[in-house]
Design a protein around this motif. Structure first.
Motif, PDB file in Angstrom:
ATOM      1  N   GLY A  42       0.699  -1.142   0.101  1.00  0.00           N
ATOM      2  CA  GLY A  42      -0.101  -0.076   0.092  1.00  0.00           C
ATOM      3  C   GLY A  42       0.748   1.340  -0.022  1.00  0.00           C
ATOM      4  N   THR A  43       0.255   2.267   0.336  1.00  0.00           N
ATOM      5  CA  THR A  43       0.858   3.712   0.526  1.00  0.00           C
ATOM      6  C   THR A  43       1.970   3.709   1.479  1.00  0.00           C
ATOM      7  N   CYS A  44       1.790   2.962   2.511  1.00  0.00           N
ATOM      8  CA  CYS A  44       3.004   3.168   3.685  1.00  0.00           C
ATOM      9  C   CYS A  44       4.173   2.602   3.097  1.00  0.00           C
ATOM     10  N   LEU A  45       4.100   1.440   2.499  1.00  0.00           N
ATOM     11  CA  LEU A  45       5.448   0.714   2.034  1.00  0.00           C
ATOM     12  C   LEU A  45       6.080   1.276   0.747  1.00  0.00           C
ATOM     13  N   ASN A  46       5.256   1.907  -0.071  1.00  0.00           N
ATOM     14  CA  ASN A  46       5.722   2.142  -1.354  1.00  0.00           C
ATOM     15  C   ASN A  46       5.803   3.594  -1.752  1.00  0.00           C
ATOM     16  N   VAL A  47       4.776   4.486  -1.108  1.00  0.00           N
ATOM     17  CA  VAL A  47       4.972   5.834  -1.414  1.00  0.00           C
ATOM     18  C   VAL A  47       4.683   6.446   0.011  1.00  0.00           C
ATOM     19  N   GLY A  48       4.866   6.219   1.078  1.00  0.00           N
ATOM     20  CA  GLY A  48       4.357   6.806   2.049  1.00  0.00           C
ATOM     21  C   GLY A  48       5.663   6.608   3.225  1.00  0.00           C
ATOM     22  N   CYS A  49       5.303   5.848   4.528  1.00  0.00           N
ATOM     23  CA  CYS A  49       5.926   6.045   5.507  1.00  0.00           C
ATOM     24  C   CYS A  49       7.375   5.520   5.250  1.00  0.00           C
ATOM     25  N   ILE A  50       7.563   4.434   4.698  1.00  0.00           N
ATOM     26  CA  ILE A  50       9.090   3.791   4.456  1.00  0.00           C
ATOM     27  C   ILE A  50       9.864   4.511   3.570  1.00  0.00           C
ATOM     28  N   PRO A  51       9.556   4.911   2.370  1.00  0.00           N
ATOM     29  CA  PRO A  51      10.196   5.830   1.446  1.00  0.00           C
ATOM     30  C   PRO A  51      10.390   7.100   1.998  1.00  0.00           C
ATOM     31  N   SER A  52       9.573   7.665   2.748  1.00  0.00           N
ATOM     32  CA  SER A  52       9.891   9.108   3.221  1.00  0.00           C
ATOM     33  C   SER A  52      10.955   9.010   4.300  1.00  0.00           C
ATOM     34  N   LYS A  53      10.918   7.917   5.305  1.00  0.00           N
ATOM     35  CA  LYS A  53      11.820   7.978   6.274  1.00  0.00           C
ATOM     36  C   LYS A  53      13.261   7.715   5.341  1.00  0.00           C
ATOM     37  N   ALA A  54      13.276   6.798   4.549  1.00  0.00           N
ATOM     38  CA  ALA A  54      14.773   6.775   3.915  1.00  0.00           C
ATOM     39  C   ALA A  54      15.045   7.918   3.168  1.00  0.00           C
ATOM     40  N   LEU A  55      14.154   8.922   2.636  1.00  0.00           N
ATOM     41  CA  LEU A  55      14.645  10.009   2.011  1.00  0.00           C
ATOM     42  C   LEU A  55      15.083  10.945   3.021  1.00  0.00           C
ATOM     43  N   ILE A  56      14.299  11.076   4.150  1.00  0.00           N
ATOM     44  CA  ILE A  56      14.652  11.864   5.249  1.00  0.00           C
ATOM     45  C   ILE A  56      16.020  11.515   5.772  1.00  0.00           C
ATOM     46  N   HIS A  57      16.431  10.141   6.075  1.00  0.00           N
ATOM     47  CA  HIS A  57      17.959   9.708   6.577  1.00  0.00           C
ATOM     48  C   HIS A  57      18.917  10.303   5.486  1.00  0.00           C
ATOM     49  N   VAL A  58      18.678  10.023   4.191  1.00  0.00           N
ATOM     50  CA  VAL A  58      19.691  10.682   3.231  1.00  0.00           C
ATOM     51  C   VAL A  58      19.912  12.119   3.500  1.00  0.00           C
ATOM     52  N   ALA A  59      18.692  12.810   3.554  1.00  0.00           N
ATOM     53  CA  ALA A  59      18.768  14.221   3.659  1.00  0.00           C
ATOM     54  C   ALA A  59      19.728  14.684   4.961  1.00  0.00           C
ATOM     55  N   GLU A  60      19.413  13.936   6.002  1.00  0.00           N
ATOM     56  CA  GLU A  60      20.257  14.250   7.226  1.00  0.00           C
ATOM     57  C   GLU A  60      21.710  13.852   7.389  1.00  0.00           C
ATOM     58  N   GLN A  61      21.936  12.666   6.556  1.00  0.00           N
ATOM     59  CA  GLN A  61      23.254  12.210   6.453  1.00  0.00           C
ATOM     60  C   GLN A  61      23.962  13.410   5.513  1.00  0.00           C
ATOM     61  N   PHE A  62      23.376  13.886   4.620  1.00  0.00           N
ATOM     62  CA  PHE A  62      24.092  14.840   3.563  1.00  0.00           C
ATOM     63  C   PHE A  62      24.122  16.232   4.237  1.00  0.00           C
ATOM     64  N   HIS A  63      23.260  16.608   4.941  1.00  0.00           N
ATOM     65  CA  HIS A  63      23.142  17.713   5.859  1.00  0.00           C
ATOM     66  C   HIS A  63      24.198  17.934   6.802  1.00  0.00           C
ATOM     67  N   GLN A  64      24.416  16.735   7.477  1.00  0.00           N
ATOM     68  CA  GLN A  64      25.546  16.464   8.585  1.00  0.00           C
ATOM     69  C   GLN A  64      26.926  16.614   7.975  1.00  0.00           C
ATOM     70  N   THR A  65      26.853  15.971   6.753  1.00  0.00           N
ATOM     71  CA  THR A  65      28.291  16.049   6.103  1.00  0.00           C
ATOM     72  C   THR A  65      28.676  17.387   5.528  1.00  0.00           C
ATOM     73  N   THR A  66      27.568  18.115   4.770  1.00  0.00           N
ATOM     74  CA  THR A  66      27.733  19.509   4.635  1.00  0.00           C
ATOM     75  C   THR A  66      28.440  20.497   5.708  1.00  0.00           C
ATOM     76  N   ARG A  67      27.771  19.968   7.112  1.00  0.00           N
ATOM     77  CA  ARG A  67      27.964  20.937   8.088  1.00  0.00           C
ATOM     78  C   ARG A  67      29.582  20.553   8.676  1.00  0.00           C
ATOM     79  N   PHE A  68      29.872  19.346   8.338  1.00  0.00           N
ATOM     80  CA  PHE A  68      31.422  19.149   8.949  1.00  0.00           C
ATOM     81  C   PHE A  68      32.423  19.486   7.912  1.00  0.00           C
ATOM     82  N   SER A  69      32.075  19.996   6.438  1.00  0.00           N
ATOM     83  CA  SER A  69      32.791  20.531   5.497  1.00  0.00           C
ATOM     84  C   SER A  69      33.120  21.982   6.095  1.00  0.00           C
ATOM     85  N   GLN A  70      32.104  22.396   7.049  1.00  0.00           N
ATOM     86  CA  GLN A  70      32.158  23.994   7.140  1.00  0.00           C
ATOM     87  C   GLN A  70      32.864  24.060   8.544  1.00  0.00           C
TER      88      GLN A  70
END
Length: 463
Positions: A42-70
Motif C-alpha cells: 500500500g501507500t505506507c510501504l511504497n509511497v509513504g511511511c517507509i520511502p519518506s523515512k529513507a529520504l529523510i535519512h539521506v537528507a540528514e546524512q548529507f546535511h551533517q556531512t555538509t556541516r562538517f565541511s564547514q
C-alpha cells in the motif's frame, strides 16, 4: 469465460491493514483471498511511511556531512560532499522492494491467495476483479483500500506541480521548492528537501505550522525551519500557478497577491479515504463524512462487511490499520475482540521529531479533568547532549487525584522511539509513581521520561 472462486474472507486492499489481516487470517486457518491493484504494502510501504523515512535519512546524512565541511565543534572536517540523488533513490527503492517482497512471502507462507487486479463490488458477498475475468464469492468482505492525497483544484498535478508520491522519487533536487501545507507530510518532506540543498518555502492557510499540535510542542520545529532558512508564509491562501513565469500566486492576510518563484510545488494538504473507483456505492453503507462508519469491531452497517484503516477515517495511521486488521481476522475466526485502545501514538518525523500519545493538557482540561503537567527538557539530558540535540522536551499529563497518566508528548531527537513506552504506560494504566520508580538506563533519552514523571511528583533529580 469468467472464473468463479469462493472463500471465507475476501480482502480488498493489500496495504498495512489488509495484508496484516490476511496474514493473521491465514495463521488462524481461514481461507483468505486478497485483491490488490498495485504493489503489496500500500501507500505506507511504497509511497509513504517507509520511502519518506529513507529520504529523510539521506537528507540528514548529507546535511551533517555538509556541516562538517564547514567546520565542526566535534573536531571533524571533510571535503564538501556531493549528492547522487539517483543512487539515493535506488537505495530507497531497494528497501521498499525488500519489504514488499517480504510481505508477499509472508502471505504465501500463510496460504493467502493474492490476486493482482482492480476490485469492483457487486454486492456484500460478491466482487469482480477487472481484467482478470474473475468473480469471487465470500462470507466476509473486508474493505481496506486506504486513502489518497487531497488535490487542490487550482493546482492540478502535473509538470512542476507534484504530490508526495513524486517528491519521494526525485530525478533532481529543485533549486526552489514551495510546499503547500504545513502539516506533518509537508514539513517532513520540506525539511528533507531543504537539507538536500533546495531553497524551500512553505505556504499554510492556518496561522502556524503543524496546526493539529500545540505551539509548545511545535516551537522547536519552527526553530529548525528558521535555522535551515525555510521561509514560512502562514495565513496565506493559494490562488494558482503560472507556468509562464514559474510563480505560485498566493494571497496574504491583507488580501494582497504575491508571486512566489518555484521550480516545483509540492501539494501536501492532507489525505482522504479512498472510496472511489471500486463501486463502493453498491453496498449503500452508512458513512461518517467521507469515511465509512464502523463500530468498535470495525463492522460496517452491513453484516459481515468490515472496514479498517484510513477508509474508516481518522486517525489515518498505518499502525492503527494493522491493529484493526489483526482484530477483524480474529473476529472472523470466532474470537471475542473489540478495538478500544487507550491511545494510538502519532509521530511526526520532522527535525526534531514529535510524538503525541493520549491526552494533551488542553484536551484534559477541556474534559474538565484536574491534571498535573510536567516537562523535562532534553537540555538537561546527558544523552541528548552527546547527540548535539538539546532542543525539545518530554511532557507528561496525569490526573491530580490519583496520578493516573493520561498522556505523553515529546519533541526532540529520536523521540519516535519513545512512543512505544508512552503507549504501553497508558495501556497498562500506569501512574506517575510507576514510571518514576522504574530504573531507566543511563545515559539514554528515556531518562527524560522518568524525570518528567518525577517532576510531576515534585522532585525531578536533574533539573
Amino acid at each position: 469465460m469468467q472464473q468463479t472462486l469462493s472463500t471465507t474472507l475476501l480482502i480488498i486492499g493489500g496495504g498495512p491493514g489488509g495484508y496484516v489481516a490476511a496474514i493473521r487470517a491465514g495463521q488462524l486457518g481461514i481461507p483468505t483471498i486478497l485483491i490488490e491493484g498495485q504493489t503489496l504494502g500500500g501507500t505506507c510501504l511504497n509511497v509513504g511511511c517507509i520511502p519518506s523515512k529513507a529520504l529523510i535519512h539521506v537528507a540528514e546524512q548529507f546535511h551533517q556531512t555538509t556541516r562538517f565541511s564547514q567546520g565542526s565543534s566535534l573536531g571533524i572536517s571533510v571535503q564538501p560532499p556531493t549528492l547522487d540523488i539517483g543512487q539515493s533513490v535506488n537505495w530507497k527503492n531497494g528497501i521498499v522492494d525488500r519489504l514488499t517482497s517480504g510481505v508477499a512471502a509472508l502471505l504465501k507462507k500463510n496460504k493467502v491467495q493474492v490476486i493482482h487486479g482492480w476490485a469492483r463490488i457487486i454486492d456484500g458477498k460478491t466482487v469482480e476483479v477487472e481484467g482478470a475475468g474473475m468473480r469471487i464469492q465470500c462470507e466476509h468482505l473486508l474493505l481496506a483500500t486506504g486513502s489518497t492525497s487531497v488535490n487542490l483544484p487550482m493546482l492540478p498535478l502535473g509538470g512542476p506541480i507534484i504530490s508526495s508520491t513524486e517528491a519521494l522519487t526525485p530525478s533532481a533536487i529543485p533549486k526552489r521548492l514551495i510546499v503547500v501545507g504545513a502539516g506533518y507530510i509537508g514539513l517532513e518532506l520540506g525539511i528533507a528537501y531543504s537539507k538536500l540543498g533546495a531553497d524551500v518555502s512553505v505556504v499554510e492557510a492556518r496561522d502556524r505550522i503543524l496546526p493539529a499540535y500545540d505551539q509548545e510542542l511545535t516551537q522547536p520545529i519552527a526553530e529548525t525551519l528558521k535555522t535551515l532558512g525555510v521561509k514560512l508564509y502562514l495565513q496565506h491562501s493559494v490562488e494558482g500557478f503560472d507556468p509562464a513565469t514559474q510563480t505560485l500566486q498566493v494571497c496574504n492576510p491583507e488580501g494582497e497577491t504575491l508571486a512566489l518563484e518555484a521550480d516545483q510545488v509540492l501539494v501536501a494538504v492532507g489525505r482522504r479515504p479512498h472510496t472511489q473507483g471500486w463501486s463502493l456505492e453498491a453496498l449503500a453503507l452508512d458513512m461518517n463524512g467521507a469515511a465509512i462508519k464502523i463500530d468498535e469491531r470495525c463492522q460496517t452497517s452491513m453484516r459481515n462487511v468490515w472496514a479498517i484503516g484510513d477508509l474508516a477515517g481518522e486517525p489515518m495511521l498505518a499502525h492503527r490499520a494493522m491493529a484493526q486488521g489483526e482484530m477483524v481476522a480474529e473476529l472472523v475466526a470466532g474470537k471475542q475482540r473489540e478495538f478500544n485502545p487507550v491511545a494510538i501514538a502519532a509521530v511526526c518525523f520532522t527535525d526534531p521529531e514529535l510524538v503525541v500519545v493520549g491526552k494533551t493538557p488542553q484536551e484534559a482540561k477541556a474534559e474538565g479533568l484536574e491534571v498535573l503537567v510536567a516537562n523535562f527538557p532534553f537540555a538537561a539530558n546527558g544523552r541528548a547532549m552527546t547527540l548535539e540535540s538539546k532542543s525539545g522536551f518530554v511532557r507528561v499529563v496525569a490526573r491530580s487525584d490519583n496520578h493516573l497518566i493520561l498522556g505523553w508528548q515529546a519533541v526532540g531527537v529520536g523521540v519516535s522511539e519513545l512512543s512505544t513506552a508512552f503507549a504501553q504506560s497508558l495501556e497498562m494504566g500506569a501512574r506517575l509513581e510507576d514510571i518514576a520508580g522504574t530504573i531507566h538506563a543511563h545515559p539514554t533519552l528515556g531518562e527524560a521520561v522518568q524525570e518528567a514523571a518525577l517532576r510531576a511528583l515534585g522532585h525531578a533529580l536533574h533539573l
